[in-house]
Design an enzyme around this catalytic site. Structure first.
Site, PDB file in Angstrom:
ATOM      1  N   SER A  14      -1.990   1.955  -8.024  1.00  0.00           N
ATOM      2  CA  SER A  14      -3.060   1.021  -7.680  1.00  0.00           C
ATOM      3  C   SER A  14      -4.294   1.770  -7.184  1.00  0.00           C
ATOM      4  O   SER A  14      -4.258   2.978  -7.000  1.00  0.00           O
ATOM      5  CB  SER A  14      -2.568   0.005  -6.656  1.00  0.00           C
ATOM      6  OG  SER A  14      -2.076   0.657  -5.529  1.00  0.00           O
ATOM      7  N   CYS A  15      -5.331   1.022  -6.992  1.00  0.00           N
ATOM      8  CA  CYS A  15      -6.645   1.516  -6.585  1.00  0.00           C
ATOM      9  C   CYS A  15      -6.529   2.470  -5.401  1.00  0.00           C
ATOM     10  O   CYS A  15      -5.824   2.132  -4.452  1.00  0.00           O
ATOM     11  CB  CYS A  15      -7.508   0.315  -6.208  1.00  0.00           C
ATOM     12  SG  CYS A  15      -9.126   0.721  -5.600  1.00  0.00           S
ATOM     13  N   PRO A  16      -7.133   3.619  -5.336  1.00  0.00           N
ATOM     14  CA  PRO A  16      -8.115   4.156  -6.283  1.00  0.00           C
ATOM     15  C   PRO A  16      -7.521   5.137  -7.298  1.00  0.00           C
ATOM     16  O   PRO A  16      -8.251   5.871  -7.933  1.00  0.00           O
ATOM     17  CB  PRO A  16      -9.053   4.924  -5.340  1.00  0.00           C
ATOM     18  CG  PRO A  16      -8.116   5.523  -4.339  1.00  0.00           C
ATOM     19  CD  PRO A  16      -6.999   4.514  -4.162  1.00  0.00           C
TER      20      PRO A  16
END
Lengths: 76, 159
Positions: A14-16
């Site tokens: 997931s982000c980032p």
């Protein structure tokens, strides 16, 4: 199907992480080569589009298949 | 490529969630090829603390501050729903479940991506934190150094 010089599997991340890993992978490519990125992060479409634009690379194409997002980015 | 852009973040908060947001933005900005600076002041300094006890000479107040503040990013509480320490435990489980990156690794990754981590020396004095207690490879500066980065900045945040 588009031809890629390198495939980056960023599924499950997931982000980032998708853009951090994409940037690292792109650093290892020569100009003109294509990176294929796989991601399951539903924000990746906006993120990678923005990243490609800002970094001066070209998002050639993207596909979505059952929650799996695929991107082809050409290094400029 | 065009001239390198700059992102500067003032990290004032010492809550796990807020620090995590700051470091996610910093890592993202580094992936955008920005020159990134995080200026740690007040409670944000605790993100730079080593997690072990470092024996340094301190006065009574400094010792008390040192004991009451979290020793390192992993020991921080949440800004909301802290539930006397249960909140951070829960959020760390959720982070794991969603394959998100826990805060200590985000900080490591920021260092790998050459994000400039700066400790504000004035607030270090106020909180009684010494260089030996903070991570290696960080810089020490004051408001002028921050402003000289920020005035050329394209993204400036206060968290």
């Amino acid at each position: 199907m588009m031809k890629a010089n390198k495939v980056l599997d960023a599924t499950g991340l997931s982000c980032p992480m998708p853009i951090v890993k994409t940037k690292k992978a792109m650093n290892e490519l020569e100009p003109g080569q294509v990176l294929e990125v796989h991601s399951t992060d539903q924000g990746a479409k906006s993120d990678l589009t923005a990243w490609a634009k800002s970094s001066g690379n070209e998002l050639l194409d993207h596909k979505e298949d059952n929650g799996l997002l695929k991107f082809w980015i050409k290094k400029n | 490529m065009t001239e390198q852009k700059k992102t500067t973040i003032v990290l004032f908060s010492g809550d796990y969630d807020k620090v995590m947001a700051a470091y996610i933005i910093a890592n993202g900005a580094a992936a955008f090829d920005h020159e990134v600076t995080i200026f740690h002041t007040f409670w944000g300094l605790n993100a730079l603390r080593k997690d072990e006890n470092v024996p340094v000479k301190k006065g009574f107040m400094e010792k008390m501050f040192g004991k009451m503040m979290p020793r390192g990013a992993n020991k921080m509480g949440l800004s909301k729903m802290n539930f006397a320490g249960m909140g951070p435990k829960m959020i760390k489980d959720i982070i794991k479940k969603h394959n998100a990156v826990p805060l200590p690794q985000l900080i490591e990754m920021a260092q790998e991506q050459e994000v400039k981590l700066v400790a504000c020396t004035m607030t270090m004095d106020l909180l009684g934190l010494q260089k030996e207690e903070l991570l290696e490879d960080i810089e020490y500066a004051g408001v002028a150094a921050y402003l000289s980065d920020a005035q050329e900045g394209n993204v400036n945040l206060f968290i």
